[in-house]
Design a protein around this motif. Sequence first.
Motif, mmCIF file in Angstrom:
data_model
loop_
_atom_site.group_PDB
_atom_site.id
_atom_site.type_symbol
_atom_site.label_atom_id
_atom_site.label_comp_id
_atom_site.label_asym_id
_atom_site.label_seq_id
_atom_site.Cartn_x
_atom_site.Cartn_y
_atom_site.Cartn_z
ATOM 1 N N ILE A 220 -20.911 16.613 99.855
ATOM 2 C CA ILE A 220 -19.644 15.991 100.259
ATOM 3 C C ILE A 220 -19.194 15.016 99.171
ATOM 4 O O ILE A 220 -19.944 14.116 98.779
ATOM 5 C CB ILE A 220 -19.785 15.273 101.607
ATOM 6 C CG1 ILE A 220 -20.254 16.270 102.675
ATOM 7 C CG2 ILE A 220 -18.461 14.646 102.027
ATOM 8 C CD1 ILE A 220 -20.422 15.664 104.050
ATOM 9 N N HIS A 221 -17.978 15.196 98.701
ATOM 10 C CA HIS A 221 -17.436 14.403 97.589
ATOM 11 C C HIS A 221 -17.088 12.986 98.021
ATOM 12 O O HIS A 221 -17.143 12.630 99.201
ATOM 13 C CB HIS A 221 -16.202 15.089 97.004
ATOM 14 C CG HIS A 221 -15.067 15.283 97.982
ATOM 15 N ND1 HIS A 221 -14.280 14.248 98.420
ATOM 16 C CD2 HIS A 221 -14.607 16.395 98.612
ATOM 17 C CE1 HIS A 221 -13.366 14.710 99.257
ATOM 18 N NE2 HIS A 221 -13.548 16.018 99.404
ATOM 19 N N ASP A 222 -16.696 12.159 97.053
ATOM 20 C CA ASP A 222 -16.270 10.797 97.360
ATOM 21 C C ASP A 222 -14.763 10.767 97.604
ATOM 22 O O ASP A 222 -14.075 11.788 97.533
ATOM 23 C CB ASP A 222 -16.679 9.827 96.245
ATOM 24 C CG ASP A 222 -16.013 10.130 94.913
ATOM 25 O OD1 ASP A 222 -14.774 10.020 94.835
ATOM 26 O OD2 ASP A 222 -16.722 10.453 93.942
ATOM 27 N N PRO A 259 -17.173 21.242 100.692
ATOM 28 C CA PRO A 259 -15.794 21.139 101.205
ATOM 29 C C PRO A 259 -14.917 20.263 100.318
ATOM 30 O O PRO A 259 -15.408 19.421 99.560
ATOM 31 C CB PRO A 259 -15.980 20.501 102.586
ATOM 32 C CG PRO A 259 -17.426 20.698 102.930
ATOM 33 C CD PRO A 259 -18.152 20.665 101.622
ATOM 34 N N GLU A 260 -13.621 20.474 100.423
ATOM 35 C CA GLU A 260 -12.623 19.602 99.785
ATOM 36 C C GLU A 260 -11.803 19.001 100.918
ATOM 37 O O GLU A 260 -10.951 19.672 101.502
ATOM 38 C CB GLU A 260 -11.741 20.390 98.824
ATOM 39 C CG GLU A 260 -10.554 19.634 98.267
ATOM 40 C CD GLU A 260 -10.943 18.347 97.558
ATOM 41 O OE1 GLU A 260 -10.331 17.307 97.877
ATOM 42 O OE2 GLU A 260 -11.846 18.377 96.709
ATOM 43 N N TYR A 261 -12.075 17.759 101.238
ATOM 44 C CA TYR A 261 -11.457 17.152 102.418
ATOM 45 C C TYR A 261 -10.018 16.730 102.140
ATOM 46 O O TYR A 261 -9.743 16.075 101.128
ATOM 47 C CB TYR A 261 -12.287 15.955 102.896
ATOM 48 C CG TYR A 261 -13.621 16.385 103.443
ATOM 49 C CD1 TYR A 261 -13.744 16.822 104.760
ATOM 50 C CD2 TYR A 261 -14.751 16.417 102.622
ATOM 51 C CE1 TYR A 261 -14.962 17.252 105.252
ATOM 52 C CE2 TYR A 261 -15.973 16.856 103.109
ATOM 53 C CZ TYR A 261 -16.069 17.274 104.420
ATOM 54 O OH TYR A 261 -17.277 17.712 104.906
ATOM 55 N N THR A 299 -28.240 17.940 103.484
ATOM 56 C CA THR A 299 -26.942 17.327 103.206
ATOM 57 C C THR A 299 -27.090 16.274 102.119
ATOM 58 O O THR A 299 -28.131 15.619 102.004
ATOM 59 C CB THR A 299 -26.326 16.704 104.472
ATOM 60 O OG1 THR A 299 -25.003 16.216 104.162
ATOM 61 C CG2 THR A 299 -27.158 15.541 104.996
ATOM 62 N N THR A 300 -26.070 16.153 101.311
ATOM 63 C CA THR A 300 -26.017 15.127 100.275
ATOM 64 C C THR A 300 -24.562 14.791 99.994
ATOM 65 O O THR A 300 -23.657 15.574 100.299
ATOM 66 C CB THR A 300 -26.728 15.589 98.987
ATOM 67 O OG1 THR A 300 -26.753 14.499 98.040
ATOM 68 C CG2 THR A 300 -26.004 16.771 98.340
ATOM 69 N N GLY A 301 -24.343 13.630 99.432
ATOM 70 C CA GLY A 301 -22.984 13.230 99.109
ATOM 71 C C GLY A 301 -22.997 11.885 98.414
ATOM 72 O O GLY A 301 -23.975 11.138 98.482
ATOM 73 N N GLN A 302 -21.908 11.603 97.741
ATOM 74 C CA GLN A 302 -21.792 10.356 96.996
ATOM 75 C C GLN A 302 -20.683 9.497 97.606
ATOM 76 O O GLN A 302 -19.618 9.995 97.963
ATOM 77 C CB GLN A 302 -21.498 10.646 95.520
ATOM 78 C CG GLN A 302 -20.226 11.449 95.276
ATOM 79 C CD GLN A 302 -20.239 12.189 93.963
ATOM 80 O OE1 GLN A 302 -21.268 12.699 93.527
ATOM 81 N NE2 GLN A 302 -19.080 12.240 93.289
#
Length: 432
Positions: A220-222, A259-261, A299-302
Motif C-alpha cells: 500500500i502506497h503513501d 492498489p492505487e487508491y 501486508t506492507t506499506g509506507q
Amino acid sequence: MSKRGIVTLVLAWLFCLAQAADNLEQSGHVRSVTAISRVLGDGRKVETVVLEYDAPIRTRYLSCRTFQIEGKEVVRVYANTSPERSVKGVDGRYVIIEVKAEVDLNAQPRQPTQSDIEKKKERDRMQGGPGLRAGWSTGGDDEYPGNAVVVQTADIKTVKGKTYPASNMPMPSTAERCLVADDFRQEEFISPYTGQVLPYNIYLPEDYDPEERYPLVLFIHDAGVASGPVKHTLYQGNGATSWAEPSAQMRHKCIVVAPEYPFITVDDNWNYSHHLDATIALLKELQMRYSIDPKRIYTTGQSMGCMSSIVMMLKEPDLFAGALLVAGKWNPALMGPLANQNLWIISCEGDVSSNTLQGQAVELWRSLGNNVSEATWDMTLSTERLSEEADKMRADGTHLLFTHLTGGNHRATWFVAYGVEGVQDWLFEQHR
C-alpha cells in the motif's frame, strides 16, 4: 483525476511523441531512442538509454563524452548488436548509454508549482481546513518520469567508415520501458460496499502454475500518489517491485498486489476510509481467482500504507501471516492486539512521529509480556550489510521486531527498507 485532465495528459503525450519523431527525422541517422528505467527506493529512475542507428556503429569511437543526457550523468557508452546492456561493447546498430542511477537518501518530492498550490488551497477548503483527511484526495501530484533527452556531442563512425557528425539537436525518447514494473498488469476491482472502482496492479510469477500455492504480498502506497495514475504506486518507490525483482522471485516466488487508491485511506487523526474494507474484499476475491496460500498472505506499506496495514490487521486479525510496517504509526493505546501478529517495524530516527509512537506500542507489548527484538542500523550501509544486520535480528526468534534507522527522515525510511533481503526472508518465514 478528471476526464479533462486525462484528455490533456494524453494530448500532451501524443504531442511529445510527434515532436520526438520530428527531431529524430531531422537528426538523420537515429531511428529510435528508448529510455529504460528501474524503480529504486526513492522512485523510478532512467538507468539506460538505447539509440538505434540506421547502420552499425564502431564501438571503439564511443565514450562518455560522445553523448549528453539532460539532467543525468553518463557513465558508460558502447555499441551492441542488440538493444540491451552488455559487459563488453561490440560493433552494432544500437548505442547503449548507461547513466548513473542510485538512491538519494535526501530526495524530496517535486516542489509544488503555483497551480499545485492553488489546487491544494481548494482541497483544503473542501476538506474544511489544512491537513490530510481520510476519504479525500491529495491530487496525486508526485511525478516519477521515465523519459530522457539525448544530444550527440561528438562525431561517431559507422563500421563502413562513414562519419555521423555531432549535433546540438535534442533527441527525446520515443519509447519507455520500466524494468519489473512493466511486468505488472493493471486491473480494477468494484467495491461491494460502495460500488466505487479500486484500480490495482498485480504481478504473477513468470511460470505461474495454478496447481501450486503462492504467497501473496499486498503493498500500500503513501499519500503522495493518492488519486494518481494506477502505475504510480509502482513508480514511487520499490515497495511493490522489490518483491517481483528476478532475484527476489528466485528466493520467494509470490504474487504481488499494489492498489492505487483514489483517496486518502487513513489520516493522522486515526480516521480511515471504506477503501480498506474494499481492499480486504479484493484480497478475498483474488483468493478465488488465483492459487494463493491462505496461510501466507502478507501486508506492507509506507506511511499511509503502513497505517492502512495496521488498521486491516486490527479489523481482520486472521487474514495476514505477517506485516512489514514502514514509516507509519497508529494510536499506541489501540495496538495491544497486534502483539499476537508477526510484525517488523522500520522507522528512521529522524521521523519523530513514527519512531516515537511505534516505540510506545512496543513498550505496550512488552508490558503485556511479549519479547520484542530491537536494534539500530546505520542506514548508509550497503544492502548486503543491512541484510546481515537483519539476519542477526531474525536469529532472536521473536515475532515482533523494531528497527531504527540512524538519522534520516520520514521518506528515507522506505528508500532503504524494501531493499534488505534479510527482511524479505523473515516475512516469507511467517505462516498463519
